[in-house]
Design a protein around this motif. Structure first.
Motif, short mmCIF file in Angstrom:
data_model
loop_
_atom_site.label_atom_id
_atom_site.label_comp_id
_atom_site.label_asym_id
_atom_site.label_seq_id
_atom_site.Cartn_x
_atom_site.Cartn_y
_atom_site.Cartn_z
N LEU A 220 40.13 46.15 45.24
CA LEU A 220 38.76 45.92 45.68
C LEU A 220 37.94 45.27 44.57
CD1 LEU A 220 38.19 49.24 47.64
CD2 LEU A 220 38.25 46.94 48.62
N ALA A 221 38.17 45.69 43.34
CA ALA A 221 37.49 45.06 42.20
C ALA A 221 37.90 43.60 42.08
CB ALA A 221 37.81 45.82 40.91
N LEU A 222 39.17 43.31 42.31
CA LEU A 222 39.66 41.94 42.27
C LEU A 222 39.06 41.11 43.40
CD1 LEU A 222 41.53 40.12 40.67
CD2 LEU A 222 43.45 40.97 42.04
N ALA A 223 38.85 41.74 44.56
CA ALA A 223 38.23 41.06 45.69
C ALA A 223 36.82 40.57 45.36
CB ALA A 223 38.20 41.98 46.90
N LEU A 224 36.09 41.38 44.63
CA LEU A 224 34.73 40.97 44.23
C LEU A 224 34.79 39.74 43.32
CD1 LEU A 224 33.21 44.51 43.52
CD2 LEU A 224 32.66 43.00 45.45
N ARG A 225 35.80 39.67 42.46
CA ARG A 225 35.95 38.52 41.57
C ARG A 225 36.40 37.27 42.32
NH1 ARG A 225 39.80 40.14 36.96
NH2 ARG A 225 39.14 38.10 36.17
N CYS A 226 37.00 37.48 43.50
CA CYS A 226 37.44 36.34 44.32
C CYS A 226 36.35 35.84 45.25
CB CYS A 226 38.67 36.72 45.14
SG CYS A 226 40.18 36.88 44.16
N GLY A 227 35.21 36.53 45.30
CA GLY A 227 34.11 36.03 46.11
C GLY A 227 33.53 36.99 47.12
#
Length: 361
Positions: A220-227
């Motif tokens: 989920l943290a990575l999803a925020l970095r993807c947009g």
């Protein structure tokens, strides 16, 4: 270019859970073909499904086998051209030494779908790693057949990151199928490789909000970095209530399903607004049952499928080369070809990795 050897290592699928690292002859390209030295090959959910012996079914009738054995798996890859003739060089605009990738499907270019530009639906198609006539990239070298779709990709990207072009192209196609508008709330279920690509693709459309769903806090943290604008842990939050709260009680405009889990299908039907759009892009391990009344009488939904990444590869290449994606954290594991079993196990677990790739020597 170094001299081409006579033999090479390759993973060969002989049947369910019977994959073997084998010494085989290096293939020889025919007229209009290219020999490519593989730099990286990703492992995806369809590879895992094939490994466990999945068979395609249509209702109660068994369709064609998921894979023809023996065959070398691997359909998401990048490599360097080491040999090709003038016909292939002119057709693809590539030369010896170029870094290249090829779309996973090799169309016939003669059937109804190919003639309409819908080559990803080709009737007698071949796909690398699943058909004997198109061995895949879990090997030191592979052949690009004359009918392949070939794209150049930057040599500045690490090999595993360049090979991410295949899942990214698939994710972008799913976004194209949904066709979100500037005012839409887009929900993406699953923050694996496809889901993260969907998030990036949806963000590039500048919708009102992109919402990511998963159970893993790191993803989920990575999803925020993807947009993604919002990242919701479905294990801790009532997703339907949360989406309704975000949308003034209406529901999401678009739902992109990328988990392959049956529960995510019903979840999507419930979080969508009336006349919303559901796009399915997953590899399921079992049948899915839902209340179709939600689709028709309750909401009049548009329910769409998405398959492969037709016409999206150039955009996927540009997105990778732009640096907009946190590729160092998406491409989590690179293993030697000999460790293919560990790679399959990592993908099967889904808890330690995001994108797993094999790096042939």
């Amino acid at each position: 270019m170094s001299e081409i050897p006579d033999s090479m290592q390759a993973v060969v699928c002989h049947g369910p859970e019977d994959y073997r690292l084998t010494e085989v002859p290096v293939p020889v390209p025919g007229p209009g073909e290219a020999l490519v030295r593989v730099e990286a090959v990703g492992i995806c959910a369809s590879d895992l499904k094939c490994y466990h012996g999945a068979t395609k079914f249509w209702g109660d009738a068994q369709r064609a086998a998921y894979v023809e054995t023996p065959v070398t798996p691997g359909h998401e890859f990048v490599g360097r051209v080491v040999a090709l003739d003038e016909t292939a060089a002119e057709r693809w605009g590539v030369s010896v030494g170029d870094r290249v990738t090829s779309e996973q499907i090799v169309p016939c270019w003669e059937c109804r779908y190919c003639l309409r530009g819908q080559y990803h639906m080709c009737a007698p198609h071949a796909i690398y790693g699943f058909k004997r006539r198109t061995p895949g990239a879990m090997a030191s070298y592979m052949i690009f057949p004359a009918g392949a779709l070939v794209h150049k990709i930057s040599a500045d990207l690490p090999p595993a990151q360049a090979a991410f072009v295949e899942p990214l192209s698939c994710a972008l196609h799913a976004v194209e199928r949904a066709d979100p508008t500037f005012d839409d709330v887009v929900v993406v279920a699953g923050c694996g490789p496809i889901g993260l690509g969907m998030i990036a693709g949806a963000r590039a459309r500048f919708p009102r909000k992109v919402v990511a769903l998963d159970m893993a806090p790191d993803k989920l943290a990575l999803a925020l970095r993807c947009g993604a604008d919002e990242a919701i842990n479905i294990a801790e939050t009532d997703v339907v209530a949360a989406i309704m709260d975000l949308t003034g009680g209406y529901g999401a405009d678009v739902y992109l399903e990328g988990t392959g889990h049956p529960s995510a299908v019903g979840q999507g039907l419930n979080v969508l607004r009336k006349q919303g759009t559901f796009v399915e892009y997953s590899v399921f391990g079992s049948d899915v049952s839902v209340d179709w009344t939600i689709i028709s009488d309750d909401k009049e939904l548009d329910v769409l499928g998405a398959h492969l990444g037709p016409h999206t590869w150039p955009a996927a290449v540009r997105m990778l080369e732009s640096g907009v994606l946190p590729l160092d954290d998406i491409c989590t594991h690179q293993l030697p070809l000999a460790d293919f079993q560990r790679g399959l196990d990592l993908v099967g677990s889904g808890k330690e990795s995001v994108k797993v790739s094999l790096i042939p020597e």
